[in-house]
Every structure is written in C-alpha cells, then in structure tokens.
Write a protein that holds these residues in place. Structure first.
Motif, PDB file in Angstrom:
ATOM      1  N   LEU A   1       0.609  -1.205   0.058  1.00 12.80           N
ATOM      2  CA  LEU A   1       0.087   0.121  -0.083  1.00 12.80           C
ATOM      3  C   LEU A   1       0.853   1.235   0.044  1.00 12.80           C
ATOM      4  CD1 LEU A   1      -2.686  -1.056   2.285  1.00 12.80           C
ATOM      5  CD2 LEU A   1      -2.917  -0.622   0.112  1.00 12.80           C
ATOM      6  N   LEU A   2       2.146   1.424   0.503  1.00 15.63           N
ATOM      7  CA  LEU A   2       2.978   2.372   0.596  1.00 15.63           C
ATOM      8  C   LEU A   2       3.324   2.907  -0.907  1.00 15.63           C
ATOM      9  CD1 LEU A   2       5.501   1.575   3.388  1.00 15.63           C
ATOM     10  CD2 LEU A   2       3.365   2.851   3.614  1.00 15.63           C
ATOM     11  N   GLU A   3       3.304   2.073  -1.706  1.00 13.97           N
ATOM     12  CA  GLU A   3       3.727   2.300  -3.203  1.00 13.97           C
ATOM     13  C   GLU A   3       2.637   3.122  -3.817  1.00 13.97           C
ATOM     14  OE1 GLU A   3       5.746  -1.744  -4.168  1.00 13.97           O
ATOM     15  OE2 GLU A   3       4.061  -1.382  -5.196  1.00 13.97           O
ATOM     16  N   ASP A   4       1.132   3.065  -3.462  1.00 10.14           N
ATOM     17  CA  ASP A   4       0.154   3.722  -3.850  1.00 10.14           C
ATOM     18  C   ASP A   4       0.135   5.212  -3.176  1.00 10.14           C
ATOM     19  OD1 ASP A   4      -0.196   1.562  -5.378  1.00 10.14           O
ATOM     20  OD2 ASP A   4      -1.935   0.699  -4.147  1.00 10.14           O
TER      21      ASP A   4
ATOM     22  N   GLU B   1       9.346   1.396   5.924  1.00  9.01           N
ATOM     23  CA  GLU B   1       9.389   0.226   4.821  1.00  9.01           C
ATOM     24  C   GLU B   1      10.645  -0.628   5.403  1.00  9.01           C
ATOM     25  OE1 GLU B   1       8.724   1.927   0.513  1.00  9.01           O
ATOM     26  OE2 GLU B   1      10.518   2.684   1.504  1.00  9.01           O
ATOM     27  N   ASP B   2      11.572  -0.120   5.969  1.00 15.80           N
ATOM     28  CA  ASP B   2      12.667  -0.780   6.786  1.00 15.80           C
ATOM     29  C   ASP B   2      11.850  -1.812   7.777  1.00 15.80           C
ATOM     30  OD1 ASP B   2      14.703   0.019   5.052  1.00 15.80           O
ATOM     31  OD2 ASP B   2      15.503   1.674   6.476  1.00 15.80           O
ATOM     32  N   GLU B   3      11.162  -1.239   8.542  1.00 14.67           N
ATOM     33  CA  GLU B   3      10.711  -2.010   9.588  1.00 14.67           C
ATOM     34  C   GLU B   3       9.833  -3.203   9.142  1.00 14.67           C
ATOM     35  OE1 GLU B   3       8.488   0.269  12.611  1.00 14.67           O
ATOM     36  OE2 GLU B   3       9.922   1.740  12.596  1.00 14.67           O
ATOM     37  N   LEU B   4       8.968  -2.869   8.024  1.00  9.90           N
ATOM     38  CA  LEU B   4       8.139  -3.891   7.572  1.00  9.90           C
ATOM     39  C   LEU B   4       8.862  -4.843   6.880  1.00  9.90           C
ATOM     40  CD1 LEU B   4       5.262  -1.405   6.259  1.00  9.90           C
ATOM     41  CD2 LEU B   4       5.155  -3.271   7.900  1.00  9.90           C
ATOM     42  N   LEU B   5       9.999  -4.604   5.992  1.00  9.87           N
ATOM     43  CA  LEU B   5      10.719  -5.679   5.447  1.00  9.87           C
ATOM     44  C   LEU B   5      11.513  -6.476   6.317  1.00  9.87           C
ATOM     45  CD1 LEU B   5      12.377  -3.425   2.523  1.00  9.87           C
ATOM     46  CD2 LEU B   5      10.673  -5.204   2.400  1.00  9.87           C
ATOM     47  N   GLU B   6      11.908  -5.765   7.391  1.00 10.60           N
ATOM     48  CA  GLU B   6      12.533  -6.652   8.490  1.00 10.60           C
ATOM     49  C   GLU B   6      11.387  -7.713   9.203  1.00 10.60           C
ATOM     50  OE1 GLU B   6      14.358  -4.242  11.341  1.00 10.60           O
ATOM     51  OE2 GLU B   6      15.883  -3.178   9.988  1.00 10.60           O
TER      52      GLU B   6
ATOM     53  N   ILE C   1       8.671   7.432   5.981  1.00 10.35           N
ATOM     54  CA  ILE C   1       8.312   6.313   5.020  1.00 10.35           C
ATOM     55  C   ILE C   1       9.331   5.258   4.896  1.00 10.35           C
ATOM     56  CG2 ILE C   1       8.858   7.437   2.798  1.00 10.35           C
ATOM     57  CD1 ILE C   1       6.269   5.916   1.708  1.00 10.35           C
ATOM     58  N   ALA C   2      10.693   5.751   4.723  1.00  6.43           N
ATOM     59  CA  ALA C   2      11.703   4.736   4.424  1.00  6.43           C
ATOM     60  C   ALA C   2      12.067   3.932   5.857  1.00  6.43           C
ATOM     61  CB  ALA C   2      13.275   5.642   4.353  1.00  6.43           C
ATOM     62  N   ASP C   3      11.931   4.633   7.111  1.00  6.86           N
ATOM     63  CA  ASP C   3      12.129   3.895   8.268  1.00  6.86           C
ATOM     64  C   ASP C   3      10.761   2.827   8.487  1.00  6.86           C
ATOM     65  OD1 ASP C   3      14.208   5.148   9.328  1.00  6.86           O
ATOM     66  OD2 ASP C   3      13.159   6.479  10.475  1.00  6.86           O
TER      67      ASP C   3
END
Length: 59
Positions: A22-25, A39-44, A35-37
């Motif tokens: 959803l962040l992409e949209d 994204e990093d948390e979600l990827l981790e 947003i970068a932090d």
C-alpha cells in the motif's frame, strides 16, 4: 511449531506484505512519519517471519 502457529505467521506475513504494498500507492505522506523507516521495519518483519517459517519446516 504446529500448523496453527504457521498459519497465523503466514497470515501475519500477508498482512505485513499488503501494508508494504500500500505504501507504493501513496501520493501524500504524513509529515510526522518517515516512509523509509516504516518500509525498513516492514521488510525486517517479513524477513523474520520467513526465517521463522523456514526454521519450522522439517528437514
């Protein structure tokens, strides 16, 4: 780890992945959030769930 735990982990993985997607949209992002932090948390979180699921599979 039993099937219930694995199923719950898979559901959590999917929910996390969908949140990340959803962040992409987004065209506007709240100023107080980085947003970068996020994204990093979600990827981790996805990596950790995948690792745990991999550890629970029989050899």
């Amino acid at each position: 780890m039993d099937n219930v735990d694995k199923n719950q982990m898979r559901e959590h993985w999917l929910a996390t992945y969908q949140t990340l997607s959803l962040l992409e949209d987004l065209h506007v992002w709240p100023v107080e959030l980085d947003i970068a932090d996020l994204e990093d948390e979600l990827l981790e979180e996805l990596d950790e769930i995948e690792y745990q699921l991999g550890q629970s599979c029989p050899p």
